[in-house]
Design an enzyme around this catalytic site. Structure first.
Site, short mmCIF file in Angstrom:
data_model
loop_
_atom_site.label_atom_id
_atom_site.label_comp_id
_atom_site.label_asym_id
_atom_site.label_seq_id
_atom_site.Cartn_x
_atom_site.Cartn_y
_atom_site.Cartn_z
N SER A 92 0.85 -1.19 0.00
CA SER A 92 0.00 0.00 0.00
C SER A 92 0.88 1.24 0.00
CB SER A 92 -0.88 0.02 1.25
OG SER A 92 -1.53 1.28 1.37
N TYR B 201 -1.18 -0.48 10.39
CA TYR B 201 -1.37 -0.88 8.99
C TYR B 201 -0.17 -0.41 8.16
CZ TYR B 201 -3.49 -0.97 4.30
OH TYR B 201 -3.75 -1.20 2.96
N1 NAD Z 1 -8.79 -0.64 -0.94
C1 NAD Z 1 -7.74 0.15 -1.10
O1 NAD Z 1 -7.84 1.32 -1.46
C2 NAD Z 1 -6.35 -0.39 -0.85
C3 NAD Z 1 -5.27 0.49 -0.95
C4 NAD Z 1 -4.00 0.00 -0.74
C5 NAD Z 1 -3.79 -1.33 -0.45
N2 NAD Z 1 -4.86 -2.17 -0.35
C6 NAD Z 1 -4.57 -3.57 -0.03
O2 NAD Z 1 -5.27 -4.42 -0.91
C7 NAD Z 1 -5.67 -5.61 -0.22
C8 NAD Z 1 -7.19 -5.79 -0.31
O3 NAD Z 1 -7.80 -4.64 0.22
P1 NAD Z 1 -9.39 -4.49 0.28
O4 NAD Z 1 -9.66 -3.03 0.32
O5 NAD Z 1 -10.02 -5.33 -0.75
O6 NAD Z 1 -9.67 -5.10 1.76
P2 NAD Z 1 -11.01 -5.74 2.36
O7 NAD Z 1 -10.96 -5.50 3.83
O8 NAD Z 1 -12.21 -5.30 1.60
O9 NAD Z 1 -10.82 -7.29 2.07
C9 NAD Z 1 -9.88 -8.06 2.78
C10 NAD Z 1 -10.26 -9.52 2.69
O10 NAD Z 1 -9.32 -10.26 3.50
C11 NAD Z 1 -10.04 -11.18 4.31
N3 NAD Z 1 -9.29 -11.46 5.55
C12 NAD Z 1 -9.15 -10.65 6.62
N4 NAD Z 1 -8.45 -11.27 7.58
C13 NAD Z 1 -8.12 -12.50 7.09
C14 NAD Z 1 -7.38 -13.60 7.62
N5 NAD Z 1 -6.86 -13.56 8.85
N6 NAD Z 1 -7.22 -14.70 6.84
C15 NAD Z 1 -7.77 -14.75 5.60
N7 NAD Z 1 -8.48 -13.74 5.05
C16 NAD Z 1 -8.65 -12.62 5.80
C17 NAD Z 1 -11.38 -10.49 4.60
O11 NAD Z 1 -12.38 -11.41 5.00
C18 NAD Z 1 -11.65 -9.82 3.25
O12 NAD Z 1 -12.37 -10.66 2.38
C19 NAD Z 1 -5.17 -5.46 1.22
O13 NAD Z 1 -3.90 -6.07 1.33
C20 NAD Z 1 -5.05 -3.97 1.37
O14 NAD Z 1 -4.11 -3.60 2.36
C21 NAD Z 1 -6.13 -1.73 -0.53
#
Ligand code: NAD
Length: 249
Positions: free
Chosen positions: A142, A156
């Protein structure tokens, strides 16, 4: 004579953690559209199953904090598909707690999912890919791991900064075995995590993005497909930024 497939990931198998919603689900869809067969895993019951049914993929329930359960799930996917070519460490927890209010338990849990879980994912997939002499690992980092972020907590941010170091170490270790390991660093992608922020905070975030909009989950998926494709064969240990120009380096 059959013509070669135009799909960049035809014949490949991908394993995606946290694939039940948000970016993980979009990444699984993107990989499938590029021709890969996909194992979709999530900690939440029912989430990955829905997306897997749509894609004809394999759904597995596992917690990335638990190395034995993670290894067991990976083994089931290997048994089902024969091998795994692409590992996507996507599962994460994204709390917005102020650094003054983070409890020791919350700190430990965020690091356990985001950093330790990805370490397990790199190691479990790394062993399998090292043996096969080929493979691609993509870690969802991220921008918060590169720059202070008003939208997410310091635990985070620390987990995502650690993930960049982890990516480089595994990239170095696995390069002689034909396995590449790269990080993708998105910011402000339209997703449930972003929807959870109040509208004023969303507007303030958008105002700081030079391209003037949030990213689409499909754009994250396209970057993962690229990192997993033959076109990215010479890239390893890299961090690919996907942030609308919010952080340039
Ligand atoms: N959404 C954004 O703008 C953004 C920006 C930068 C980075 N990211 C990264 O992208 C990735 C996905 O982000 P997102 O926004 O879709 O997140 P989200 O919270 O919508 O989805 C995360 C998923 O991970 C699962 N999860 C959580 N804990 C878990 C565990 N212990 N074991 C297995 N699964 C588990 C959840 O059930 C969920 O389905 C993450 O690594 C996040 O840090 C997202």
């Amino acid at each position: 004579m059959s013509s070669p497939s135009l799909l960049p990931l035809a014949g490949r198998v991908a394993f995606v953690t946290g694939a039940g919603q948000g970016l993980g689900a979009a990444i699984a869809r993107g990989l499938a559209q590029a021709g890969a067969r996909v194992a979709l895993t999530d900690i939440e019951q029912g989430h990955a199953e829905g997306v897997a049914a749509e894609l004809g993929g394999l759904a597995l329930r596992l917690d990335v904090r638990d190395e034995a359960a993670f290894g067991d799930g990976f083994g089931k996917a290997v048994a089902h598909f024969g091998a795994i070519d692409i590992m996507v460490n996507n599962a994460a927890r994204t709390p917005t707690t102020s650094l003054w209010d983070i409890t020791p338990d919350e700190w430990d849990d965020v690091l356990a999912i985001n950093l330790r879980g990805s370490f397990f994912g790199c190691r479990i997939a790394g062993r399998h890919m090292r043996e096969r002499g080929a493979g691609r690992i993509v870690n969802l980092a991220s921008m918060a791991g590169q720059q202070p972020s008003a939208a997410t907590g310091v635990h985070y941010a620390a987990s995502k900064a650690g993930l960049l170091a982890l990516t480089r170490s595994f990239a170095q270790e696995l390069a002689p075995h034909g396995v590449t390991v790269n990080a993708l660093a998105p910011a402000a992608i339209d997703s449930p995590a972003l929807d959870a922020l109040d509208p004023a905070r969303q507007q303030a975030l958008k105002a700081r993005i030079p391209l003037g909009r949030f990213g689409f989950p499909e754009e994250v998926a396209a970057a993962v497909v690229y990192l997993a494709s033959p076109a990215a064969a010479f890239m390893t240990g890299a961090t690919l930024d996907l942030n609308g120009g919010r952080f340039m380096r």
